[in-house]
Design an enzyme around this catalytic site. Structure first.
Site, PDB file in Angstrom:
ATOM      1  N   ASP A  18       0.839  -1.203   0.000  1.00  0.00           N
ATOM      2  CA  ASP A  18       0.000   0.000   0.000  1.00  0.00           C
ATOM      3  C   ASP A  18       0.875   1.254   0.000  1.00  0.00           C
ATOM      4  O   ASP A  18       1.966   1.243   0.549  1.00  0.00           O
ATOM      5  CB  ASP A  18      -0.894  -0.031   1.252  1.00  0.00           C
ATOM      6  CG  ASP A  18      -2.032   0.967   1.158  1.00  0.00           C
ATOM      7  OD1 ASP A  18      -2.284   1.503   0.057  1.00  0.00           O
ATOM      8  OD2 ASP A  18      -2.672   1.222   2.196  1.00  0.00           O
ATOM      9  N   GLY A  19       0.368   2.311  -0.599  1.00  0.00           N
ATOM     10  CA  GLY A  19       1.049   3.611  -0.499  1.00  0.00           C
ATOM     11  C   GLY A  19       1.650   4.155  -1.779  1.00  0.00           C
ATOM     12  O   GLY A  19       2.335   5.185  -1.742  1.00  0.00           O
ATOM     13  N   ARG A  31       0.094   9.674  -9.979  1.00  0.00           N
ATOM     14  CA  ARG A  31      -0.092   8.414  -9.242  1.00  0.00           C
ATOM     15  C   ARG A  31       0.495   7.223  -9.994  1.00  0.00           C
ATOM     16  O   ARG A  31       0.994   6.279  -9.411  1.00  0.00           O
ATOM     17  CB  ARG A  31      -1.588   8.091  -9.092  1.00  0.00           C
ATOM     18  CG  ARG A  31      -2.365   8.886  -8.133  1.00  0.00           C
ATOM     19  CD  ARG A  31      -3.811   8.385  -8.117  1.00  0.00           C
ATOM     20  NE  ARG A  31      -3.938   7.057  -7.534  1.00  0.00           N
ATOM     21  CZ  ARG A  31      -3.948   6.816  -6.229  1.00  0.00           C
ATOM     22  NH1 ARG A  31      -3.827   7.795  -5.366  1.00  0.00           N
ATOM     23  NH2 ARG A  31      -4.084   5.582  -5.776  1.00  0.00           N
ATOM     24  N   SER A  63      -7.028  -5.583  -5.767  1.00  0.00           N
ATOM     25  CA  SER A  63      -8.140  -6.143  -4.988  1.00  0.00           C
ATOM     26  C   SER A  63      -9.441  -6.032  -5.763  1.00  0.00           C
ATOM     27  O   SER A  63      -9.560  -5.262  -6.721  1.00  0.00           O
ATOM     28  CB  SER A  63      -8.273  -5.386  -3.659  1.00  0.00           C
ATOM     29  OG  SER A  63      -8.791  -4.089  -3.895  1.00  0.00           O
ATOM     30  N   ASN A  66     -10.490  -2.614  -5.888  1.00  0.00           N
ATOM     31  CA  ASN A  66      -9.746  -1.721  -6.785  1.00  0.00           C
ATOM     32  C   ASN A  66     -10.472  -1.464  -8.115  1.00  0.00           C
ATOM     33  O   ASN A  66     -10.167  -0.501  -8.814  1.00  0.00           O
ATOM     34  CB  ASN A  66      -8.330  -2.268  -7.074  1.00  0.00           C
ATOM     35  CG  ASN A  66      -7.366  -2.111  -5.925  1.00  0.00           C
ATOM     36  OD1 ASN A  66      -6.388  -2.857  -5.810  1.00  0.00           O
ATOM     37  ND2 ASN A  66      -7.601  -1.141  -5.041  1.00  0.00           N
ATOM     38  N   TRP A  67     -11.464  -2.309  -8.440  1.00  0.00           N
ATOM     39  CA  TRP A  67     -12.245  -2.070  -9.673  1.00  0.00           C
ATOM     40  C   TRP A  67     -13.028  -0.761  -9.581  1.00  0.00           C
ATOM     41  O   TRP A  67     -13.498  -0.250 -10.582  1.00  0.00           O
ATOM     42  CB  TRP A  67     -13.219  -3.231  -9.948  1.00  0.00           C
ATOM     43  CG  TRP A  67     -12.540  -4.506 -10.356  1.00  0.00           C
ATOM     44  CD1 TRP A  67     -12.549  -5.688  -9.676  1.00  0.00           C
ATOM     45  CD2 TRP A  67     -11.766  -4.749 -11.552  1.00  0.00           C
ATOM     46  NE1 TRP A  67     -11.817  -6.645 -10.357  1.00  0.00           N
ATOM     47  CE2 TRP A  67     -11.332  -6.088 -11.509  1.00  0.00           C
ATOM     48  CE3 TRP A  67     -11.385  -3.962 -12.641  1.00  0.00           C
ATOM     49  CZ2 TRP A  67     -10.543  -6.658 -12.513  1.00  0.00           C
ATOM     50  CZ3 TRP A  67     -10.603  -4.527 -13.645  1.00  0.00           C
ATOM     51  CH2 TRP A  67     -10.194  -5.859 -13.574  1.00  0.00           C
TER      52      TRP A  67
HETATM   53  C1  FPP Z   1      -1.563   0.521  -3.439  1.00  0.00           C
HETATM   54  O1  FPP Z   1      -1.272   1.825  -3.718  1.00  0.00           O
HETATM   55  C2  FPP Z   1      -1.204  -0.363  -4.484  1.00  0.00           C
HETATM   56  C3  FPP Z   1      -2.001  -1.059  -5.352  1.00  0.00           C
HETATM   57  C4  FPP Z   1      -3.205  -0.553  -6.012  1.00  0.00           C
HETATM   58  C5  FPP Z   1      -1.666  -2.433  -5.648  1.00  0.00           C
HETATM   59  C6  FPP Z   1      -0.205  -2.743  -5.814  1.00  0.00           C
HETATM   60  C7  FPP Z   1       0.308  -2.454  -7.167  1.00  0.00           C
HETATM   61  C8  FPP Z   1       1.621  -2.336  -7.435  1.00  0.00           C
HETATM   62  C9  FPP Z   1       2.685  -2.503  -6.443  1.00  0.00           C
HETATM   63  C10 FPP Z   1       1.984  -1.991  -8.828  1.00  0.00           C
HETATM   64  C11 FPP Z   1       2.508  -3.066  -9.678  1.00  0.00           C
HETATM   65  C12 FPP Z   1       2.283  -4.467  -9.251  1.00  0.00           C
HETATM   66  C13 FPP Z   1       2.834  -5.519  -9.903  1.00  0.00           C
HETATM   67  C14 FPP Z   1       2.631  -6.908  -9.407  1.00  0.00           C
HETATM   68  C15 FPP Z   1       3.666  -5.319 -11.086  1.00  0.00           C
HETATM   69  P1  FPP Z   1      -2.429   2.883  -3.562  1.00  0.00           P
HETATM   70  O2  FPP Z   1      -2.714   3.411  -4.919  1.00  0.00           O
HETATM   71  O3  FPP Z   1      -3.599   2.271  -2.862  1.00  0.00           O
HETATM   72  O4  FPP Z   1      -1.742   3.927  -2.643  1.00  0.00           O
HETATM   73  P2  FPP Z   1      -2.471   5.021  -1.741  1.00  0.00           P
HETATM   74  O5  FPP Z   1      -3.246   4.271  -0.700  1.00  0.00           O
HETATM   75  O6  FPP Z   1      -1.328   5.780  -1.170  1.00  0.00           O
HETATM   76  O7  FPP Z   1      -3.328   5.831  -2.647  1.00  0.00           O
END
Ligand code: FPP
Length: 242
Positions: A18-19, A31, A63, A66-67
């Site tokens: 996360d992050g 982003r 997740s 995430n959709w």
């Molecule tokens: C959380 O960041 C991350 C994700 C949405 C999933 C993880 C995705 C990656 C690490 C990118 C690539 C993955 C692979 C396997 C190549 P966030 O957008 O939720 O961060 P925030 O909470 O700070 O907004």
């Protein structure tokens, strides 16, 4: 720094990455560049896991929730995943890494799914470490899918409800055949599970760090492993066992 004990390496590490968004925001950049940097961190942690002898590494890459993100971000994440898989194939084969996925991957765009399935196929004989990507994954959805399959199977096999055990349920989850995680890492300081591996983390040790995922490198990973090695795991009992 105390050295990590090679005899007490967690067999299965699961990570909520996360992050990426906050990492980008802090730098006033897009982003999507945060996600790109997140993919570099994935590469580093996969490599470190293989190096120290983790047998199973499970990453929450996308997740079910995430959709709900904007289409543009979803498309960018799917494209990034596709590029990542293509660029990592040789390294996975060389390092004996077998790729698999958990989640409702039928919902992924066809071109991403095709590359995923091809990579799974081409790494299927590898014996070094299993890398599981949770994609379009939700823990509750996983349990619902398992219940559906259990009902069909019990009906077909004429299984009585008394025969439904924890072991049987585990076998019907997407993770059937995998050990439960020993260690769950969550980056970016949030104290929640976010629908990840709900059944499987019953006795898992947690390591939560404020570090944002793109900044989570090998050093902090080893710190997390070291922290895990200091814990006394009781599994609800009183005996010392790890
Ligand atoms: C959380 O960041 C991350 C994700 C949405 C999933 C993880 C995705 C990656 C690490 C990118 C690539 C993955 C692979 C396997 C190549 P966030 O957008 O939720 O961060 P925030 O909470 O700070 O907004």
């Amino acid at each position: 720094m105390t050295l990590i004990d090679p005899n007490k390496i967690p067999k299965h590490v699961a990570i909520i990455m996360d992050g990426n968004g906050r990492w980008a925001k802090k730098r006033a950049i897009n982003r999507l560049d945060g996600h790109k940097k997140g993919a570099d961190a994935v590469r580093e942690i996969v490599e470190a896991s293989r190096e120290i002898g983790v047998s199973w590494l499970t990453l929450y890459a996308f997740s079910e929730e995430n959709w709900k993100r904007p289409k543009r971000e979803i498309n960018a994440l799917m494209a990034l995943l596709k590029r990542f898989l293509k660029s990592e194939l040789d390294r996975m084969v060389k390092n004996g890494i077998r790729l698999q996925s958990i989640g409702r991957i039928e919902k992924l765009p066809k071109s991403t799914r095709d590359v995923l399935l091809k990579t799974i196929e081409e790494t299927s004989a590898n014996k070094g470490m299993v890398l599981t990507l949770a994609l379009s994954y939700g823990g509750r959805q996983e349990i619902v899918d398992a219940v559906r399959r259990i009902v069909v199977s019990c009906d077909r096999e004429k299984t009585s409800p008394d025969e439904i055990s924890e072991q049987l349920v585990s076998g019907f989850l997407y993770t059937g055949g995998m050990p439960d995680p020993d260690l769950l890492i969550r980056t970016s300081g949030e104290y929640r599970v976010s629908n990840f591996l709900l059944w499987q983390i019953a006795y898992t040790e947690f390591y939560i760090t404020p570090t944002l995922w793109p900044d989570f490198g090998k050093n902090e990973y080893l710190t997390a492993i070291l922290d895990f090695q200091k814990r006394e795991r009781r599994f609800g009992g009183r005996e010392k066992c790890i």
